[in-house]
Design an enzyme around this catalytic site. Structure first.
Site, short mmCIF file in Angstrom:
data_model
loop_
_atom_site.label_atom_id
_atom_site.label_comp_id
_atom_site.label_asym_id
_atom_site.label_seq_id
_atom_site.Cartn_x
_atom_site.Cartn_y
_atom_site.Cartn_z
N CYS A 1 5.38 -0.93 -6.75
CA CYS A 1 3.73 -0.95 -6.60
C CYS A 1 3.16 -0.23 -5.98
CB CYS A 1 3.77 -2.63 -6.38
SG CYS A 1 4.40 -2.90 -4.98
N MET A 2 4.13 0.46 -4.77
CA MET A 2 3.19 0.66 -3.62
C MET A 2 4.60 2.36 -2.63
SD MET A 2 5.07 -0.45 -0.47
CE MET A 2 6.03 0.28 -0.13
N MET B 1 -2.80 -0.63 -6.47
CA MET B 1 -1.84 -0.27 -8.10
C MET B 1 -2.78 0.82 -8.36
SD MET B 1 0.73 -1.71 -7.36
CE MET B 1 0.71 -2.88 -6.05
N GLY C 1 0.26 -5.02 -2.66
CA GLY C 1 0.19 -6.31 -3.59
C GLY C 1 1.53 -7.45 -3.10
N GLN C 2 1.88 -6.90 -1.98
CA GLN C 2 3.28 -8.12 -1.83
C GLN C 2 3.20 -8.54 -0.10
OE1 GLN C 2 6.55 -8.22 -3.64
NE2 GLN C 2 6.64 -5.66 -3.67
N LYS D 1 -5.54 -18.66 -5.17
CA LYS D 1 -4.00 -19.01 -5.04
C LYS D 1 -3.66 -20.04 -4.62
CE LYS D 1 -3.39 -14.83 -6.02
NZ LYS D 1 -4.78 -13.56 -6.20
S1 SF4 Z 1 -3.81 -13.65 0.40
FE1 SF4 Z 1 -4.02 -12.82 -1.27
S2 SF4 Z 1 -3.41 -14.16 -2.23
FE2 SF4 Z 1 -2.70 -15.48 0.05
S3 SF4 Z 1 -5.51 -16.35 -0.16
FE3 SF4 Z 1 -5.66 -14.08 0.62
S4 SF4 Z 1 -6.29 -13.07 -1.23
FE4 SF4 Z 1 -5.90 -15.09 -1.67
#
Ligand code: SF4
Lengths: 811, 93
Positions: free
Chosen positions: A178-179, A353, A390-391, A92
């Site tokens: 999420c947290m 999560m 997660g964010q 990503k």
């Molecule tokens: S912050 Fe998360 S999504 Fe972005 S490169 Fe690092 S591991 Fe991948």
């Protein structure tokens, strides 16, 4: 493209790859014989200008170098200077530049025509006017729903606008989903939120325990850090405690598949073994821990408990007893007990999560902290609990700025008079401006918004920024889609692409994203990360922070008294170097001054109370993020903190204390070990709905996919969602690979293709569905039951049935 | 024409490594750079995203490849992509 230019690009790619190897090699342990120079400069390509930014996606907080040419992002490289990722990125991250360029970017404000139900273009001036007038109609019936993807200044502006301006506490972020349980877990254990440890622990741990966590897909660069150590011959034992086999399980030494929700029993079992064998860390427990239990009525900080009473309660959690509850064998449970009993092992627990989206989320967070505290596996490099977000700015913007319905900046809460007074003073507001009653948490906020005003739905107008609740809320029929029938409700959505939320929006505001604006994030290890705007947003898209300021200013023009401070100045007044006001509410002047710098510098003053001292803005500009508390040393250098509450690492710990939990809820510098018994979750499979449903994410897509589904490589790699099913269950109900089934709960249903032995493998009796797919929304099916303290819903377990359909879909 | 710079974590078994290097160097889409310990720097140049995906898959399945990290990417394809979207299909002006 000319041959010469292509060669330049290839040379740049090769130099970046070689540099990342050099960076990794130079950070090897002392035993390494490799020593290469670290190449820190970004690759050279003619015409391409490079600057730093944190990745837009997950809470790992990797840094990227962004290559810009002709006002367009053309290249991305891992940032060699960044300690978080040492030049590496996940799939990503290296496609992050493409998220700006999906062809359906929203580029003009849109207003829904009530007759045709179509969204039609309007001017920005009109849009700001409409939003402000809607709010002005009934400011107390307005709610602001934000995000852990808000930058810190965006969240801070929203927070000040609501609590300091409108005197309205109905502001909550998607991070509630999420947290929030991690927050209540930290608060009730240490008296203050956020991880005490940091990612450096992953470079030192002998054992990493993953509690319902799949970092191979969710935090890939952190996982890479562990895998890399193993590939160099270091022994790092990975133990995966979860409810399905994942990519992480495949690399793990021990996989312990548990029945959903029974992590509570497993954690208690570890502690029971330590106590019954008399191998807990007595010195640490006596010096640094108290014991705690639920109070009556239940409250976050509970009631005291004696050690003897605690021992009596936990006694029954023997491996044999817990094997029956959890499905994890007694021998595996003993293995966990033995590990924590061994003081020579360094153990890191990681979670995200799996533990937070849990109707007993606060309890399981308390228990995992408790396991580490009572065993003494706490506060040493490689030895301690580490929760992940997660964010990208769930910590920075939500937990630190306090954009939750009950909170104020810097760890303060609206209920405390003293905290309100401090905020009123720092914001130069009249006394008693801030409302003492907590606002609605996310589930309640949407419930009220989706309930007719005539039957008590007292939220009429809502502003959503930087998040997609139409897809991410649980039980979306009840909590979001019900809005479609309520004409009196008005939904304002600031977005970058059309998505599930904009489908019901009455007013859509096109937003700038990531490097189209200045920003600051705070990642999972207390690291505050700054970046500058590098390209212009498309069309008329504008910064979310500007939208808030512009609406606030229009409200002031309309006569709302809250938009002025005690001296009669606009609450978002920013001055130039000569002290003259800059009209930042006018877009054409917004970048005349660095508004981020002004807001962050104001916010920084709030951070000292709880010893979360963020670095000055200009220090952040120079760094790849700094972990708070950031304190100036005797030589005038700003120093970050890697381990909180640990003497030598944390400047706020008094000399000779060793460890000092200086925000202890019991005011004695001690942490709390909680008695939290196992109890069944609110919905479990039965004859009618015989399967567990668990939902989650996949490597290729980020959350609801608004951004990543616009990146061709990512969308093609994972085009649509699916239902993971155990082969024996599939055979029993007569479905094969790719066959369509209906997954149905008491709340909704969805048609999906079956994937057997695919990306993940659930055990018999349970199914898994990723939630990224806008066209197939599994949250129509999920349950909105939530933890009593954190109010965080449980997306990891509800009861469903699976009905075969006679059709097949390409997987 | 996507160009990516890869940092590949590879096995430390010499006989597998030499075969692996031979395999990669036979494919003109790849260019091999620094090889240090368990890491190998490689550039991958392909015609489009589809080919890029196939080459990645091929590479990740070669014996001796433990893990691939992408550390650099040059795009020339973004700006043309629209995945299906309920927002776009149903409700946008
Ligand atoms: S912050 Fe998360 S999504 Fe972005 S490169 Fe690092 S591991 Fe991948």
């Amino acid at each position: 493209m000319s041959l010469g230019r292509r060669e330049f690009i290839k040379a740049a790619a090769l130099s970046a790859a070689s540099a990342s190897i050099a960076t990794q090699s130079s950070s090897l342990s002392a035993s390494s014989t490799v020593s290469l120079p670290v190449v820190e400069e970004p690759p050279k390509i003619p015409g391409v200008k490079w600057d730093k930014a944190p990745c837009r996606f997950c809470g790992t907080g990797c840094h990227v170098m962004v290559g810009v040419e002709n006002d367009k992002v053309v290249a991305i490289a891992g940032d060699q200077k960044a300690a978080v990722n040492k030049g590496l990125l996940c799939v990503k991250g290296y496609h992050v530049g493409s998220i700006l360029y999906g062809i359906d970017r929203l580029t003009t404000p849109l207003l829904r025509n009530q007759k045709t139900n179509e969204l039609e273009p309007i001017s920005w001036d009109n849009a700001i006017d409409i939003a402000a007038k809607r709010i002005m109609q009934a400011p107390e019936r307005f709610a602001f729903y934000g995000s852990g993807q808000w930058t810190i200044p965006e969240g801070y502006a929203a927070q000040k606008f609501m609590k300091g301006g409108l005197a309205n506490n109905h502001i909550d972020p998607n991070a509630r989903l999420c947290m929030a349980s991690a927050v209540t877990g930290f608060l009730s254990t240490y008296g203050v939120d956020e991880p005490a440890s940091c990612y450096d622990d992953l470079d030192h741990a002998d054992v990493v325990i993953l509690w319902g966590n799949n970092p191979a897909e969710m935090h890939p660069v952190l996982f890479s850090r562990i895998v890399d150590r193993r590939s160099k011959g270091e022994t790092v034992k990975l133990i995966d405690i979860g409810t399905r086999i994942t990519r992480t399980s495949e690399q793990s030494d021990h996989v312990m598949l548990m029945n959903p929700h029974t992590d509570l029993a497993i954690a208690n079992c570890i502690i029971q073994q330590l106590i019954s064998s008399d191998r807990y860390d007595k010195e640490f427990a006596e010096k640094h821990c108290n014991f705690r239990q639920d109070s009556d009525p239940a409250g976050l900080f509970g009631a005291p408990m004696s050690f003897d009473a605690y021992v009596k309660e936990i006694k029954k959690y023997t491996p044999e007893y817990v094997e029956k509850i959890s499905g994890v064998s007694a021998s595996d449970l003993r293995l966990l007990g033995e590990l924590f009993a061994d003081p020579s092992k360094k153990i890191v627990s990681l979670w995200c999560m799996g533990m937070n989206q849990h109707t007993a989320g606060t309890a399981i967070n308390n228990l995992v902290h408790g396991v580490h505290l009572i065993s003494g596996h706490w506060g040493k490099p490689g030895d301690g609990p580490q929760s992940l977000t997660g964010q990208p700015s769930a910590c920075g913007t939500v937990r630190e700025v306090g954009t939750l319905a009950h909170a104020l900046p810097g760890g303060r809460i609206v209920k405390k008079k003293e905290h309100r007074e401090q905020c009123e003073k720092l914001w130069n507001l009249p006394e008693n401006r801030i409302n003492s009653k907590p606002g609605y948490h996310t589930v309640k906020m949407f419930e009220q918004f989706c309930t007719p005003a005539a039957t008590g739905g007292d939220i009429d107008c809502m502003f959503v920024q930087v998040t997609n609740p139409g897809q991410s809320l649980p039980n979306t029929h009840k909590l979001f889609k019900a809005k479609s029938k309520l004409k009196e409700k008005f939904l304002i959505v600031a977005e970058v692409y059309p998505n599930a939320t904009t489908t019901l929006a009455d007013l859509v505001l096109p937003a700038a994203m990531w490097v189209e604006k200045n920003g600051i994030f705070g990642n999972s290890e207390r690291r505050t990360q700054q970046w500058f705007r590098q390209v212009n947003p498309p069309g008329e898209a504008r910064d979310d922070c500007w939208m808030t300021i512009a609406i606030a200013h229009r409200l002031m023009e309309l006569g709302h008294p809250g938009m002025k401070d005690r001296d009669g100045n606009f609450i978002f007044r920013v001055n130039d170097d000569d002290g003259n006001e800059v009209p930042a509410w006018k877009w054409e002047h917004y970048y005349d001054i660095n508004v981020d710098r002004a807001l962050f510098s104001e916010y920084r003053q709030f951070t000292f109370l709880k010893h979360k001292d963020v670095a000055p803005y200009d220090e952040l500009v120079k760094s790849r993020g700094m972990r708070w508390p950031v304190i100036k040393d005797e030589n005038g250098n700003w120093r970050e903190t890697r381990w909180r509450f640990v003497e030598g690492a944390d400047k706020y710990v008094e000399k000779g204390k060793g460890f000092q939990f200086y925000h202890s809820t019991t005011k004695d510098d001690k942490a709390q070990v909680w008695w939290r018994p196992y109890a069944d979750p609110p919905e479990m499979p039965d004859n009618e709905y015989p399967f567990w449903l668990c939902t989650g994410r996949v490597l290729e897509h980020w959350h609801t996919g608004t951004m990543t589904r616009r990146v061709k490589q990512l969308a093609q790699a994972m085009p649509h969602t699916y239902l993971e099913m155990n082969a024996s269950d599939a055979a029993r109900i007569g479905v094969g690979q790719g066959d369509q089934v209906i997954v149905e709960s008491r709340r909704g249903s969805l048609k999906l293709p079956v994937w057997i032995d695919g990306r993940g493998r659930p055990p018999k009796g349970s199914v898994f569905v990723p939630f990224f797919d806008e066209l197939n929304q599994i949250n129509d099916v999920t349950l909105h039951a939530y933890d009593p303290f954190s109010k965080q819903p449980d997306y990891k377990k509800c009861a469903v049935r699976i009905l075969p359909v006679n059709s097949r879909k390409e997987l | 024409m996507p160009v990516s710079g890869l940092n590949i974590t590879i096995t430390d078994k010499p006989h597998i490594t030499s075969k692996l290097l031979e395999n990669i160097s036979r494919d003109p889409s790849f260019e091999i750079g620094l090889h240090e310990g368990n890491h190998l720097a490689v550039v991958l140049e392909t015609n489009d995203a589809q080919q890029d995906k196939h080459k990645h898959r091929w590479l990740s399945q070669l014996p001796g490849v433990i893990h691939i990290d992408v550390v650099f990417i040059y795009f020339d394809e973004h700006g043309e992509y629209l995945s299906d979207s309920i927002g776009t299909c149903e409700n946008m002006a």
